[in-house]
Enzyme design. Structure first.
Site, PDB file in Angstrom:
ATOM      1  N   HIS A 252     -14.894  -7.276  -4.769  1.00 35.22           N
ATOM      2  CA  HIS A 252     -14.057  -6.854  -3.648  1.00 35.22           C
ATOM      3  C   HIS A 252     -14.701  -7.438  -2.400  1.00 35.22           C
ATOM      4  O   HIS A 252     -15.922  -7.434  -2.275  1.00 35.22           O
ATOM      5  CB  HIS A 252     -14.029  -5.323  -3.572  1.00 35.22           C
ATOM      6  CG  HIS A 252     -13.522  -4.812  -2.268  1.00 35.22           C
ATOM      7  ND1 HIS A 252     -12.188  -4.685  -1.984  1.00 35.22           N
ATOM      8  CD2 HIS A 252     -14.161  -4.415  -1.150  1.00 35.22           C
ATOM      9  CE1 HIS A 252     -12.039  -4.219  -0.752  1.00 35.22           C
ATOM     10  NE2 HIS A 252     -13.219  -4.043  -0.220  1.00 35.22           N
TER      11      HIS A 252
ATOM     12  N   CYS B 155      -7.340  -7.913  -2.238  1.00 38.85           N
ATOM     13  CA  CYS B 155      -8.245  -7.951  -1.101  1.00 38.85           C
ATOM     14  C   CYS B 155      -8.863  -9.319  -0.940  1.00 38.85           C
ATOM     15  O   CYS B 155      -9.125  -9.784   0.180  1.00 38.85           O
ATOM     16  CB  CYS B 155      -9.334  -6.904  -1.282  1.00 38.85           C
ATOM     17  SG  CYS B 155     -10.181  -7.019  -2.855  1.00 38.85           S
TER      18      CYS B 155
END
Lengths: 164, 611
Positions: free
Chosen positions: A39, A109
């Site tokens: 992430h 993301c």
């Protein structure tokens, strides 16, 4: 325009969502080694920006529940100041990066971080991050799970079979 | 191309002579919303470039801000100065009118916090609280209990009853953000071992670690899920305890059906900071209530009527409440305080099986005990087997041994199937054949074999139906029966290789119980989709099998045996008779269900007696 020639450093904070489990278990499940479930967030102007199910969000650097990042990649410098960046983000939030556009594999993301990094610095983020979805999807387990996962990623106002 | 021609013309008309020299390059100009290719001279200036852009994007030149390689392109610069060449991309931001004048000092952070819906971590106090939250005193006492009870219900419900659902899905998605832990996604209810234990562990961890809770809440998948009120309602309603609760307290169902409230609550849940604040408000309001005359009673009523059943319902799932076995099931747990308690107090020394509250129908949970499962006892209401508890899912060696366990120990299948959770999942699967077919299709068994998928899809309704049949379930949970089935399969396969013409081609995973536990057939060589031929004969055979399960329940698969169960179980029947089980019918049923296992049959009989 104020601050014409100032430079703001841009960094990429990379987090491993699996907290190390991917490194240990990935070869078992996927048949190939995946070092982490990444992430990312882009840190500039003293804030960390990222894209999630709720749309574009920002917080203090290292301020998400993930805490400290696994690694920090230096993306260089940008001349884009805060206001300009804000406008840019506003446009993104109305178009490509609304909350309901979140897709676990294709528009997540890391996609956001990549786009923002390119906007700010012209550089892309390291490929091991952006290649992750295709790596996982190309494993047999990933293929099997894909319809299931698609059906899980339910959009607001969507239905359970994941039509999008 | 026409484009280029126009650009040339434009350049020639408006600009200085140098523009017409030099090669034309195509530069991609990218805005957040759009992307266009603009042809421009290589040595053009930024001003000229902006002119082109302003035509193409229909914006004023001074609204345009061009960024390349992190630098803002100023009007006096030239493109080549910045290294802009053919095929490269330049970013464009079109400033909105009121900001075009200068850098603009309008607040940046608050607009971020409002864009696109929800910003997860922006200042909690700034976000307007949902309108139904009481902000403290000032509400009449009669009003507040309702509002507060509603929100209390919803909140507690979210945290407790609901958590298992979320956690079971997202427990492997663990931490926030993109992928979650795919490794344990593999175990997502399909091949996972002792579901209940894992779940309990998870909940225990969650309770002890509030951070994890917020992590889960932050997970975009979870958030996506939660932002769909229909789905939420479905999930909540699917919980049988919830249904009971709803019957007793119509307020709850009213609340569930109110999409406004749901939405607000979900927003709340999404934003843990806001949630905290609301809880604080609530506490304050509660304490205010107490001081109002008559308010204390209202509070008490609220508590006993609503919160308590929720708590006990929730705790039953946790299995943490040792008194849940004592107190009988949730039906007797929450008598409204207005009426006398007329229920006889439960017998704390009675047989532990009879009052296991988490059985939601069917006598197969808990009371079927084969070696390896612990019987539910007072202190261990759900029969959690301490032996396999140690294999927490978060240790990687544990994970591996867990997998081994699955493949070696079909009892885990039993555990899995007997989790009340699984039951409600089965029900919802049965009701929603779409979802069921999807779920089935994802099983790795079917991956390489689309014909098999087709086949299975057509069988699906039958399959689902007989999954509901408790007989079939009991067969599946009986490890010996499973083994027998597998032997049959193997036998069939051998037959096929020996005498291919004789048997129609083999059913591989035709056995119903098998596909839901993807790991179990991994030890079964017949499970690899070896037989690709889809004869109608094969389908028939499969159908026969299924029907036999639906109808005969455990009397054997394959082509059937010639003996009736009575004859086969003669000795066992005699033994049971000798022990004092007089009801021959019941004995027979029990024996059939357990495949001739006397001990298991006795358990069944004992379990069903006090009914």
């Amino acid at each position: 325009m104020a601050q014409n020639n100032s430079s703001f450093p841009v960094q990429l904070y990379v987090y491993d969502l699996s907290r190390g489990m991917a490194r240990e278990l990935s070869s078992l499940f996927l048949g190939r080694q995946v070092d982490g479930i990444w992430h990312t967030g882009v840190v500039v102007h003293g804030k960390e920006f990222f894209f999630g199910g709720g749309g574009i969000a920002h917080c203090q650097p290292c301020g998400t529940v993930l805490g400290q990042p696994n690694s920090i990649v230096d993306l260089g410098y940008t001349e884009v100041n805060e206001d300009l960046f804000q406008e840019y983000l506003d446009s993104l939030a109305e178009s490509e990066y609304r909350g309901d556009k979140y897709n676990l594999f294709e528009h997540n993301c890391n996609t956001f971080s990549n786009d923002v990094a390119q906007f700010l610095t012209g550089k892309t983020i390291p490929s091991y991050i952006t290649d992750l979805p295709s790596e996982i999807l190309s494993s047999p387990l990933g293929q099997d799970l894909r319809p299931l996962l698609d059906s899980l990623a339910i959009n607001p106002g969507g239905n359970i079979t994941g039509q999008r | 191309m026409a484009e280029q021609g126009a650009a040339d013309l434009g350049n020639n008309n408006n600009n200085k002579p140098e523009a017409s020299e030099g090669t034309i390059i195509k530069v991609t100009v990218k805005t957040p919303k759009d992307k266009e290719e603009i042809a421009i001279a290589e040595d053009a200036s930024v001003t000229q470039f902006k002119e082109e852009i302003s035509k193409r994007f229909k914006a004023k030149q001074d609204q345009l801000v061009l960024i390349f390689a992190g630098k803002i392109l100023k009007d006096g610069d030239s493109l080549s100065q910045h290294g802009i060449k053919d095929g490269l991309t330049v970013h464009l931001v079109i400033k909105t009118a009121h900001k075009a004048a200068d850098g603009g000092s309008t607040s940046a952070s608050s607009s971020t916090s409002n864009q696109g819906g929800n910003s997860t971590t922006s200042s909690p106090a700034a976000n307007p609280a949902p309108t139904t939250v009481p902000t403290g005193s000032g509400h009449t006492p009669t009003q507040t209990p309702n509002i507060m009870s509603e929100s209390a219900c919803v909140l507690f419900e979210l945290k407790t009853l609901f958590l298992p659902k979320i956690t079971s899905l997202s427990q492997r998605l663990s931490h926030a953000g993109g992928f979650g832990d795919l490794a344990s996604l593999a175990g997502l209810g399909m091949g996972s071992a002792n579901f209940m234990e894992l779940q309990q562990q998870m909940q225990r961890q969650l309770m002890s670690n509030p951070e994890m809770l917020s992590q889960i809440m932050e997970n975009p998948l979870v958030q996506n899920m939660m932002s769909n009120p229909d789905l939420m309602r479905q999930m909540i309603m699917a919980n049988p305890q919830m249904q009971q609760l709803m019957e007793r307290n119509p307020e709850i169902s009213h609340m569930l059906n109110n999409p406004e409230l749901m939405r607000q609550t979900m927003e709340l849940a999404r934003n843990p900071a806001m949630m905290q604040e609301m809880m604080r408000n609530q506490d304050r309001a509660l304490s205010n209530l107490e001081s109002i005359p008559g308010g204390y009673n209202a509070l008490r009523r609220m508590y006993t009527d609503i919160q308590e059943p929720m708590f006990s319902a929730a705790r039953e799932q946790f299995g943490n409440n040792p008194f849940s076995a004592l107190g009988g099931n949730s039906d007797s747990g929450a008598q409204p305080s207005r009426t006398e308690n007329r229920e006889p107090l439960p017998n704390p020394w009675g047989p532990p099986n009879s009052s296991n509250p988490s059985e939601s129908g069917g006598g197969t949970t808990g009371s079927t005990s084969t070696s390896g499962t612990t019987n539910p006892s007072v202190s261990n209401p759900l029969g959690v087997n301490p032996g396999s508890l140690g294999n927490g899912m978060f240790n990687s060696p544990g994970m591996q041994s867990l997998l081994q366990q699955i493949s070696e120990n079909p009892q885990l299948m039993q555990n899995m199937l007997s989790a009340p959770y699984m039951r409600s999942m089965m029900q919802s699967l049965a009701q929603n054949p779409e979802l069921a077919s999807q779920v089935m299709m994802n099983n790795p068994l079917f991956a390489g074999n689309p014909q098999l998928q087709e086949q299975f899809r057509s069988q699906l309704p039958i399959f689902l139906q007989q999954m509901q049949n408790p007989e079939a379930l009991s067969v599946m949970t009986n490890p010996r029966a499973m083994q027998a089935l597998m032997q049959i399969q193997q036998g069939l396969q051998m037959l096929q290789t020996e005498a291919p013409g004789l048997m129609p081609s083999l059913m591989t995973s035709g056995i119903p119980g098998v596909p839901t536990g993807g790991a179990v057939p991994s030890e079964n060589p017949a499970s690899s989709p070896s037989s690709a031929a889809t004869n109608p004969a094969q389908q028939q055979l499969m159908q026969q099998m299924l029907q036999m399960f639906a109808g005969g329940g455990g009397s054997g698969g394959g082509n059937g045996t010639s003996q009736t169960p009575e004859v086969r179980f003669q000795t066992q029947l005699d033994q049971l008779n000798a022990m004092g089980f007089i009801n021959r019918e019941a004995n027979l049923q029990a024996l059939i269900a357990t495949g001739g296992d006397i001990n298991a049959a006795i358990e069944r009989l004992l379990g069903s007696q006090p009914s």
